[in-house]
Design a protein around this motif. Structure first.
Motif, PDB file in Angstrom:
ATOM      1  N   THR A   1      -3.753  -2.867   4.414  1.00 17.62           N
ATOM      2  CA  THR A   1      -2.789  -2.058   3.949  1.00 17.62           C
ATOM      3  C   THR A   1      -3.571  -0.799   3.516  1.00 17.62           C
ATOM      4  O   THR A   1      -4.478  -0.890   2.832  1.00 17.62           O
ATOM      5  N   GLN A   2      -2.883   0.323   3.955  1.00 19.80           N
ATOM      6  CA  GLN A   2      -3.591   1.565   3.552  1.00 19.80           C
ATOM      7  C   GLN A   2      -3.251   1.978   2.019  1.00 19.80           C
ATOM      8  O   GLN A   2      -2.206   2.064   1.583  1.00 19.80           O
ATOM      9  N   VAL A   3      -4.239   2.226   1.265  1.00 21.48           N
ATOM     10  CA  VAL A   3      -4.136   2.751  -0.076  1.00 21.48           C
ATOM     11  C   VAL A   3      -4.840   4.162  -0.246  1.00 21.48           C
ATOM     12  O   VAL A   3      -5.914   4.348   0.199  1.00 21.48           O
TER      13      VAL A   3
ATOM     14  N   LEU B   1      -5.878   4.307 -11.003  1.00 20.14           N
ATOM     15  CA  LEU B   1      -6.627   4.385  -9.615  1.00 20.14           C
ATOM     16  C   LEU B   1      -7.187   5.842  -9.342  1.00 20.14           C
ATOM     17  O   LEU B   1      -6.931   6.691 -10.222  1.00 20.14           O
TER      18      LEU B   1
ATOM     19  N   LEU C   1      -0.813   0.664  -8.270  1.00 20.97           N
ATOM     20  CA  LEU C   1      -0.059  -0.003  -7.201  1.00 20.97           C
ATOM     21  C   LEU C   1      -0.245  -1.492  -7.132  1.00 20.97           C
ATOM     22  O   LEU C   1      -1.340  -1.899  -7.958  1.00 20.97           O
TER      23      LEU C   1
ATOM     24  N   THR D   1      -9.444   4.836  -2.465  1.00 24.84           N
ATOM     25  CA  THR D   1      -8.872   5.172  -1.170  1.00 24.84           C
ATOM     26  C   THR D   1      -9.470   4.603  -0.076  1.00 24.84           C
ATOM     27  O   THR D   1     -10.772   4.535   0.326  1.00 24.84           O
TER      28      THR D   1
ATOM     29  N   GLY E   1       0.701  -1.183   0.086  1.00 29.82           N
ATOM     30  CA  GLY E   1       0.032  -0.007  -0.097  1.00 29.82           C
ATOM     31  C   GLY E   1       0.814   1.412   0.064  1.00 29.82           C
ATOM     32  O   GLY E   1       2.041   0.989   0.146  1.00 29.82           O
TER      33      GLY E   1
ATOM     34  N   ARG F   1     -12.000  -3.859   0.833  1.00 30.77           N
ATOM     35  CA  ARG F   1     -11.794  -2.568   1.297  1.00 30.77           C
ATOM     36  C   ARG F   1     -12.729  -1.834   2.266  1.00 30.77           C
ATOM     37  O   ARG F   1     -13.702  -2.193   2.023  1.00 30.77           O
TER      38      ARG F   1
ATOM     39  N   LEU G   1      -0.733  -4.803  -4.652  1.00 24.58           N
ATOM     40  CA  LEU G   1      -0.721  -5.275  -3.254  1.00 24.58           C
ATOM     41  C   LEU G   1      -0.131  -6.596  -3.280  1.00 24.58           C
ATOM     42  O   LEU G   1      -0.642  -7.420  -4.110  1.00 24.58           O
TER      43      LEU G   1
ATOM     44  N   TYR H   1      -6.958  -1.781   2.541  1.00 24.61           N
ATOM     45  CA  TYR H   1      -7.308  -2.957   1.797  1.00 24.61           C
ATOM     46  C   TYR H   1      -6.917  -4.213   2.475  1.00 24.61           C
ATOM     47  O   TYR H   1      -5.700  -4.284   3.229  1.00 24.61           O
TER      48      TYR H   1
END
Length: 122
Positions: A116-118, A84, A18, A89, A9, A38, A20, A92
């Motif tokens: 994990t932050q996106v 994206l 990105l 946002t 992320g 998410r 993951l 995830y």
């Protein structure tokens, strides 16, 4: 027992990409159905994508932009995210299950990663 650990992320600009990763412990990873979910702030957790016996499933909101894959030799699942958008946002989460009948619902999964932050900036 299966343990799942997400990585990959981060912060990306609109239109960026990105990938993951979800690393799994356990000897029976190949038999598991796996999914990505998410959760955005103030919203419920939602289905993103799943993979089951080689077949893939996607939420309409990510279809054509995200690709789920699974490498059984590496005990790792991936989510390639392209084009994206700010609405992607979220935190995830990867998840795993031995059930094959409810893979688009979070209640169908027994094992979860920590998330994990996106963040997609405009």
């Amino acid at each position: 027992q299966v343990q799942l650990v997400e990585s990959g992320g981060g912060l990306v600009q609109v239109g960026g990409s990105l990938r993951l990763s979800c690393a799994a412990s356990g000897r029976t990873f190949s038999s598991y159905a796996m999914g990505w979910f998410r959760q955005a702030p103030g919203k419920e957790r939602e289905f993103v994508a799943a993979i089951k016996l080689g077949a893939t499933y996607y939420a309409d909101s990510v279809k054509g932009r995200f690709t789920i894959s699974k490498d059984n030799a590496k005990n790792t699942m991936y989510l390639q995210m392209d084009s994206l958008k700010p609405e992607d946002t979220a935190i995830y989460y990867c998840a795993g299950t031995t059930r094959y009948d409810a893979i688009i619902h979070d209640t169908g999964y027994r094992y979860w990663g920590q998330g994990t932050q996106v963040t997609v900036s405009s």
